[in-house]
Design an enzyme around this catalytic site. Structure first.
Site, short mmCIF file in Angstrom:
data_model
loop_
_atom_site.label_atom_id
_atom_site.label_comp_id
_atom_site.label_asym_id
_atom_site.label_seq_id
_atom_site.Cartn_x
_atom_site.Cartn_y
_atom_site.Cartn_z
N ASN A 62 -31.26 -30.43 50.30
CA ASN A 62 -32.03 -30.22 49.27
C ASN A 62 -32.39 -31.59 48.69
O ASN A 62 -31.59 -32.29 48.50
CB ASN A 62 -31.85 -29.23 48.46
CG ASN A 62 -30.53 -29.31 47.68
OD1 ASN A 62 -29.50 -29.74 48.19
ND2 ASN A 62 -30.78 -28.82 46.35
N GLU A 64 -34.66 -33.17 45.49
CA GLU A 64 -35.32 -32.88 44.24
C GLU A 64 -36.17 -34.00 43.72
O GLU A 64 -35.95 -34.94 44.18
CB GLU A 64 -34.48 -32.21 43.16
CG GLU A 64 -33.55 -30.94 43.67
CD GLU A 64 -32.93 -30.43 42.29
OE1 GLU A 64 -32.43 -31.06 41.47
OE2 GLU A 64 -32.15 -29.16 42.91
N CYS A 73 -36.65 -27.79 49.97
CA CYS A 73 -35.03 -27.12 50.02
C CYS A 73 -34.49 -27.69 51.38
O CYS A 73 -35.23 -28.28 52.18
CB CYS A 73 -35.36 -25.65 50.67
SG CYS A 73 -36.12 -24.56 49.06
N GLU A 75 -33.39 -26.07 53.96
CA GLU A 75 -33.56 -25.61 55.31
C GLU A 75 -34.88 -26.33 55.72
O GLU A 75 -34.94 -26.57 56.92
CB GLU A 75 -33.73 -24.02 55.02
CG GLU A 75 -32.82 -23.26 54.60
CD GLU A 75 -32.55 -23.09 53.11
OE1 GLU A 75 -32.90 -24.13 52.48
OE2 GLU A 75 -32.20 -22.11 52.69
N CYS A 112 -35.17 -19.34 50.62
CA CYS A 112 -36.30 -18.71 49.72
C CYS A 112 -37.47 -18.31 50.62
O CYS A 112 -37.36 -18.55 51.99
CB CYS A 112 -36.87 -19.74 48.83
SG CYS A 112 -37.95 -21.08 49.77
N CYS A 115 -38.96 -20.94 53.00
CA CYS A 115 -38.36 -21.43 54.15
C CYS A 115 -38.39 -20.47 55.23
O CYS A 115 -38.18 -20.69 56.52
CB CYS A 115 -36.90 -21.69 53.66
SG CYS A 115 -36.64 -23.28 52.88
N1 THU Z 1 -32.56 -24.78 47.32
C1 THU Z 1 -32.24 -24.90 48.89
O1 THU Z 1 -32.42 -26.01 49.25
N2 THU Z 1 -32.19 -23.88 49.67
C2 THU Z 1 -32.44 -22.52 49.13
O2 THU Z 1 -32.26 -21.69 50.06
C3 THU Z 1 -32.74 -22.21 47.82
C4 THU Z 1 -32.74 -23.40 46.89
C5 THU Z 1 -32.37 -25.63 46.63
C6 THU Z 1 -33.88 -25.99 46.06
C7 THU Z 1 -33.25 -26.75 44.63
O3 THU Z 1 -32.95 -28.17 44.86
C8 THU Z 1 -32.21 -26.40 44.63
O4 THU Z 1 -31.49 -25.54 45.44
C9 THU Z 1 -32.10 -25.27 43.34
O5 THU Z 1 -32.95 -24.15 43.55
#
Ligand code: THU
Length: 157
Positions: A62, A64, A73, A75, A112, A115
């Protein structure tokens, strides 16, 4: 009117050690991928790994951003990198793990909706079910096909 039920089959493994070899290797790649997580806001580190039909493994984590929606994300980072670098090569499986403070979460995280929609697209391109592994330091869940994670999925274009 008829009431109907959707049944979702999946496998649950008690630990990483219990996984078949190929799944264990992909999950370990996802764990390694958490090192690439850039999560200064959530401090939630997610790693993903995609195995392609030719055996290539592509990792993602992930990412940000101060403008929150600009992040992505793990994935989708992995899937987009795989498709961008190996266009047209079918996706076979995808593993995801979440960690905090360098420790795997004790239960699997769940991808999510966005994804899942992206998984569905590449699964459709591949024309075969994608195996999805949701890992943790405890149980690991395995789904054979995105439809199991996202029933009644939109794929009508
Ligand atoms: N996140 C993912 O990378 N994958 C998921 O399946 C759920 C959430 C990340 C997004 C964000 O950077 C952090 O987790 C918190 O939500």
């Amino acid at each position: 009117m008829e009431k109907k039920t959707i049944n979702i089959p999946y496998e649950e493994y008690a630990s990483i050690a219990e996984l078949p070899d190929a799944d264990r290797a992909l999950l370990e790649a996802a764990i390694d991928a958490t090192k690439g997580s850039y999560a200064p806001y959530s401090h939630f580190n997610v790693g993903a790994a995609v195995r392609l039909a030719d055996g290539t493994v592509v990792k993602g984590a992930n990412q940000e951003n101060a403008a929150f929606p600009s992040g992505l994300c793990a994935e989708r980072t992995a899937m987009f990198a795989a498709s961008a670098n190996y266009p047209g090569v079918a996706f076979e499986s995808l593993a995801v793990v979440c960690s905090r403070d360098g420790k795997l979460m004790p239960n699997p995280g769940s991808p999510c909706g966005a994804c899942r929609q992206v998984m569905a697209q590449y699964e459709r391109e591949a024309d075969k079910p994608m195996r999805i592994l949701l890992g943790s330091s405890g149980p690991i869940l395995a789904f054979d096909g995105v439809e199991s994670l996202m029933p009644l999925i939109f794929n009508d274009l």
